[in-house]
Design an enzyme around this catalytic site. Structure first.
Site, mmCIF file in Angstrom:
data_model
loop_
_atom_site.group_PDB
_atom_site.id
_atom_site.type_symbol
_atom_site.label_atom_id
_atom_site.label_comp_id
_atom_site.label_asym_id
_atom_site.label_seq_id
_atom_site.Cartn_x
_atom_site.Cartn_y
_atom_site.Cartn_z
ATOM 1 N N GLY A 8 0.799 -1.230 0.000
ATOM 2 C CA GLY A 8 0.000 0.000 0.000
ATOM 3 C C GLY A 8 0.822 1.265 0.000
ATOM 4 N N ALA A 9 1.966 1.248 -0.708
ATOM 5 C CA ALA A 9 2.847 2.419 -0.720
ATOM 6 C C ALA A 9 2.610 3.340 -1.901
ATOM 7 C CB ALA A 9 4.307 1.968 -0.733
ATOM 8 N N GLY A 12 -2.487 7.329 -1.314
ATOM 9 C CA GLY A 12 -3.051 7.606 0.006
ATOM 10 C C GLY A 12 -1.979 7.960 1.010
ATOM 11 N N GLY A 14 0.159 5.870 2.142
ATOM 12 C CA GLY A 14 1.313 5.004 1.950
ATOM 13 C C GLY A 14 2.479 5.696 1.281
ATOM 14 N N TYR A 198 -16.075 -3.971 5.591
ATOM 15 C CA TYR A 198 -14.839 -3.226 5.851
ATOM 16 C C TYR A 198 -14.587 -3.080 7.349
ATOM 17 C CZ TYR A 198 -11.552 0.677 6.005
ATOM 18 O OH TYR A 198 -10.463 1.483 6.271
#
Length: 323
Positions: A8-9, A12, A14, A198
């Site tokens: 997740g880099a 957002g 990340g 979620y």
């Protein structure tokens, strides 16, 4: 030198987290797990302009790149397993310095609870829970002290108005094998069902972290990180048009208040947690930049053990072996 693995880099919180990790920890080699061909570009962008790492700690060339990548779609456990095995091989052959960090930041939220992963499981549970388990389960005996594992969670797991503003339904815990199936919640065909999947997956992430905290050796700590509500990220990229519009254009106005967090600030906070700048004992829940209790429901050793055993079965972990 040491290795930190990150999911997740690319967007957002990340991206700024990855940038800060590389800037503030010059001894870190960051291994990115990315989907498709984007990893090479992202690694190049992150590495551009960074000083080369030294070789005093592990014999690695002073001009070696400080960022590398492995491709995997986190919605496919086979691809996740392959990526973890590739990284394990590189560690075992000495191609990577010792493993001392993991940042499981990738997450997804769908508009329903009926989206299937490549394995036929509910996609939210696959990406937000099972993918982390596959990575950590494969690599857990390769972490060296002092190590810190961070899994990004969410205060939606509290399920109350104070933490969600009524935007996300409360989690509904069920047997993990049920949660792994599509249609596990009321209104699974609607947005509310997807959001409940979620919040429940984020409760599961805390359960999983608690169980890892019990099973990992001393000197290998695992904590969960809550960035708060962060408008402007890609989390709701699969959401309906109105929700995407609100998150991209309306909610960022709230960044002028304490009610939300910006991607840049949340990314800095995630990096600080990953690098141990935030003092947090293993098993802790870090909200933004301080350790606080997670929800009362999130402390349940029986559920935590049940989830670990079920995740092993769902991921196909052979009995008595890492894989």
């Amino acid at each position: 030198m040491h290795t930190i693995i990150m999911t997740g880099a690319s967007r957002g919180i990340g991206r700024p987290a990855a940038e800060r990790i590389l800037r503030d920890d010059p001894a870190a080699h960051l291994v990115l797990i990315t989907r498709g061909p984007s990893g090479e570009r992202l690694a190049g962008e992150l590495a551009a302009g960074l000083p080369a790492s030294g070789d005093a700690d592990g014999g690695h060339s002073a001009d070696a790149a400080r960022v590398s990548h492995v491709s995997a779609d986190l919605g496919s456990l086979a691809e996740v397993r392959s990526a973890a095995t590739t990284i394990a091989g590189r560690l075992d052959r000495g191609e990577l310095p010792p493993l001392r960090g993991f940042v499981g930041n990738a997450g997804i939220q769908y508009t329903n609870a009926r989206t299937e992963s490549a394995d036929g499981y509910e996609a939210t549970f696959t990406v937000n829970v099972l993918a982390n388990h596959v990575l950590l389960r494969t690599l857990m005996d390769r972490f060296t002290a002092r190590s810190r594992i961070v899994i990004t969670t969410s205060d939606t797991h509290f399920g109350d108005f104070a933490h969600t503003g009524g935007l996300v339904p409360a989690p509904v815990w069920q047997a993990p094998e049920v949660l792994a199936r599509t249609g596990a919640f009321p209104a699974s065909d609607r947005i509310s069902g997807g959001r409940r999947a979620y919040s429940t997956s984020k409760l599961a992430a805390i359960y999983l972290a608690h169980e890892y905290a019990r099973r990992l050796p001393a000197g290998v700590d695992v904590v969960t990180f809550n960035p708060g509500l962060v408008p402007g990220t890609g989390l709701t990229r699969d959401a309906d048009r109105l929700s995407r519009f609100a998150m991209r254009w309306l909610f960022p106005v709230l960044n002028l208040t304490p009610l939300t967090n910006s991607p840049s600030v949340a990314g800095r906070q995630l990096a600080d947690v990953a690098l141990g700048k935030v003092k947090a004992p293993t098993g802790s829940y870090v909200s933004r930049d301080r350790v606080v209790p997670s929800s009362d429901e999130s402390y349940d050793p029986e559920r935590e053990r049940e989830l670990w055993e079920a995740a092993d079965r769902l991921a196909g972990v052979p009995v008595g072996r890492a894989w």
